[in-house]
Design an enzyme around this catalytic site. Structure first.
Site, PDB file in Angstrom:
ATOM      1  N   GLU A 134      33.890 -22.669  44.126  1.00 35.51           N
ATOM      2  CA  GLU A 134      33.773 -23.817  45.043  1.00 35.51           C
ATOM      3  C   GLU A 134      33.895 -25.160  44.325  1.00 35.51           C
ATOM      4  OE1 GLU A 134      30.173 -23.926  47.403  1.00 35.51           O
ATOM      5  OE2 GLU A 134      30.810 -25.718  48.466  1.00 35.51           O
ATOM      6  N   LYS A 166      36.417 -21.431  47.826  1.00 40.74           N
ATOM      7  CA  LYS A 166      35.732 -22.217  48.865  1.00 40.74           C
ATOM      8  C   LYS A 166      36.072 -23.684  48.642  1.00 40.74           C
ATOM      9  CE  LYS A 166      31.152 -23.190  50.790  1.00 40.74           C
ATOM     10  NZ  LYS A 166      29.896 -22.574  51.229  1.00 40.74           N
TER      11      LYS A 166
HETATM   12  P1  13P Z   1      28.625 -27.497  54.117  1.00 41.27           P
HETATM   13  O1  13P Z   1      29.467 -26.663  55.038  1.00 41.27           O
HETATM   14  O2  13P Z   1      27.449 -28.138  54.797  1.00 41.27           O
HETATM   15  O3  13P Z   1      29.444 -28.451  53.299  1.00 41.27           O
HETATM   16  O4  13P Z   1      27.948 -26.506  53.097  1.00 41.27           O
HETATM   17  C1  13P Z   1      28.684 -25.494  52.570  1.00 41.27           C
HETATM   18  C2  13P Z   1      28.167 -25.205  51.232  1.00 41.27           C
HETATM   19  O5  13P Z   1      27.727 -24.116  50.969  1.00 41.27           O
HETATM   20  C3  13P Z   1      28.205 -26.267  50.221  1.00 41.27           C
HETATM   21  O6  13P Z   1      28.037 -25.709  48.968  1.00 41.27           O
END
Ligand code: 13P
Length: 340
Positions: free
Chosen positions: A178, A220
Site C-alpha cells: 500500500e 492497494k
Molecule cells: P481508507 O479507505 O479510509 O483510506 O482506509 C484504507 C486503509 O486501510 C488505509 O490504510
C-alpha cells in the site's frame, strides 16, 4: 513450489468476483480521531464493541473476502467469547493484519513520512499466522506539496514495502502493498497522476529486486484524483480513466488484484469511481476495494457509541459492502442508493 501456490490461492480468494476487503485496522490514534468525531471515548471496551458490531453485521460476508485487523483486534473476542479470527473464518472470509509500525516524520525531509516496522517483523508475522492471519498490510504515505515528494521519500517507502512483502511471503502470508499518494493539497489531477506513476514504477522495481512473487501479492493504491483543495475537481469518468491508464502502465498483469483505499473520498464517490473503472470490464487484474472510511463512516455515524444503534449501524455497513461489491462488477447505479 508449494509456497507459491498457497500464496496464489490466498490472493485469488481475496480477489474473488463481487467481493472486497474491509479495512478495520485503525491504530489507537486513528481510532481516537474517528471516535472523537462521534463523541465516543476511545477505550478498549468501546473499540471492542465497535469492532464486534462490524464483524457480526448480517449481509456483509458475501461481499467481503477479507477483514484487516489491528494488533489489539486480532486478540479480541465477541461478548460471548468467540475470538474475532474464528468469527471471520466461520464466514469463509480471510483474516488480515496490519503489521507496519506507522509512518514517522522522515529525517532531513520536512513534510514527508517514512513507514517503519521492519525490526522484528519475521517474528510478528509468524505470531499473527498462528492467530489465523493469512494476509498482511503495510501502508506508506507519499505527500504531494511544494517540491514534494522527494526521490528519497519514494525510495525509502517503496523499498521498505518490498522488504515487508518478502517477509510476508516467507511467512506464507499475502502482502497488501500500500503506497498511498495522499489527496491532501490543491494540486490538480495531472500532478497526482505523475506522482502515482513514479511511485508505482519504483514500487514494482523494488518488488522485483526482492524477488517477490507477484502472483501471490496484491496492490492497494490510491486513485488518481484532483487534490482535495483543487478548485477544478475531475469528474468520475476522468478519475476512472486516468487511474486505469496509470495502473496499466505501471502494474504488471501478474498481480491478481488491485484493492483501492478510499483515502478521504466520500463513501458514495469512492463507490462511483470503482464502478466506473469496472464498467469497461477488460482490466488484466481484478479491481476491488479495501476501504476503511468509505465502508465504515455511515456505520460509525449511525452507531454513535450506543448499543441500541448497533443494528442500524450494521445495516449501513451491509449497504456499503453490497454496493461496493456491485461496483467490483460494474453493476452499481445511483438508484441502488435510494432503493436501500
Ligand atoms: P481508507 O479507505 O479510509 O483510506 O482506509 C484504507 C486503509 O486501510 C488505509 O490504510
Amino acid at each position: 513450489m508449494g509456497w507459491r501456490t498457497t500464496l496464489e490461492d490466498t490472493a485469488n480468494a481475496m480477489a474473488a468476483p463481487g467481493k472486497g476487503i474491509l479495512a478495520m485496522d485503525e491504530s489507537h490514534p486513528t481510532c481516537k480521531r474517528r471516535f472523537d468525531g462521534i463523541g465516543v471515548p476511545c477505550d478498549e471496551a468501546n473499540r471492542r464493541a465497535y469492532r464486534e458490531l462490524l464483524l457480526t453485521a448480517p449481509g456483509c460476508a458475501e461481499h467481503l473476502s477479507g477483514y484487516i485487523l489491528f494488533d489489539e483486534t486480532i486478540r479480541q473476542a465477541t461478548a460471548d467469547d468467540t475470538p474475532f479470527p474464528a468469527l471471520i473464518a466461520a464466514t469463509g472470509s480471510l483474516v488480515g493484519i496490519k503489521v507496519d509500525a506507522g509512518a514517522a516524520a522522515m529525517p532531513l525531509h520536512p513534510g514527508e513520512k517514512a513507514t517503519l516496522g521492519l525490526d522484528g517483523l519475521r517474528e510478528r508475522l509468524n505470531g499473527y499466522r498462528e492467530l489465523g492471519a493469512r494476509f498482511a498490510k503495510w501502508r506508506a504515505v507519499i505527500t504531494i506539496g511544494d517540491g514534494l515528494p522527494s526521490a528519497a521519500c519514494i525510495r525509502a517507502n517503496t523499498q521498505a514495502l518490498a522488504m515487508y512483502a518478502a517477509f510476508c511471503q516467507e511467512a506464507g502470508m499475502v502482502p497488501i502493498v500500500e503506497p498511498e499518494v495522499l489527496m491532501d493539497g490543491d494540486h490538480d489531477i495531472d500532478v497526482c497522476d505523475a506522482v502515482t506513476r513514479a511511485t508505482l514504477r519504483a514500487q514494482y522495481a523494488a518488488l522485483a529486486e526482492q524477488d517477490v512473487h507477484l502472483e501471490g501479492s496484491v496492490l492497494k493504491p490510491s486513485m488518481v484524483l484532483s487534490g482535495k483543495g483543487c478548485p477544478q475537481q475531475a469528474s468520475v469518468a476522468e478519475v476512472a480513466e486516468r487511474t486505469l491508464a496509470c495502473l496499466l502502465s505501471t502494474v504488471p498483469a501478474a498481480v491478481p488484484g488491485i484493492f483501492f483505499l478510499s483515502g478521504g473520498q466520500t463513501a458514495v464517490r469512492a463507490t462511483e469511481h470503482l464502478n466506473a473503472m469496472n464498467a469497461g470490464g477488460d482490466a488484466p487484474w481484478r479491481l476491488s476495494f479495501s476501504f476503511g472510511r468509505a465502508l465504515q463512516e455511515p456505520a460509525l455515524q449511525a452507531w454513535a457509541g450506543e448499543a441500541a444503534n448497533a443494528a442500524a449501524a450494521q445495516r449501513q455497513l451491509a449497504l456499503r459492502a453490497r454496493l461496493n461489491g456491485a461496483a467490483t462488477l460494474g453493476e452499481y447505479g445511483a438508484a441502488m442508493e435510494e432503493a436501500a
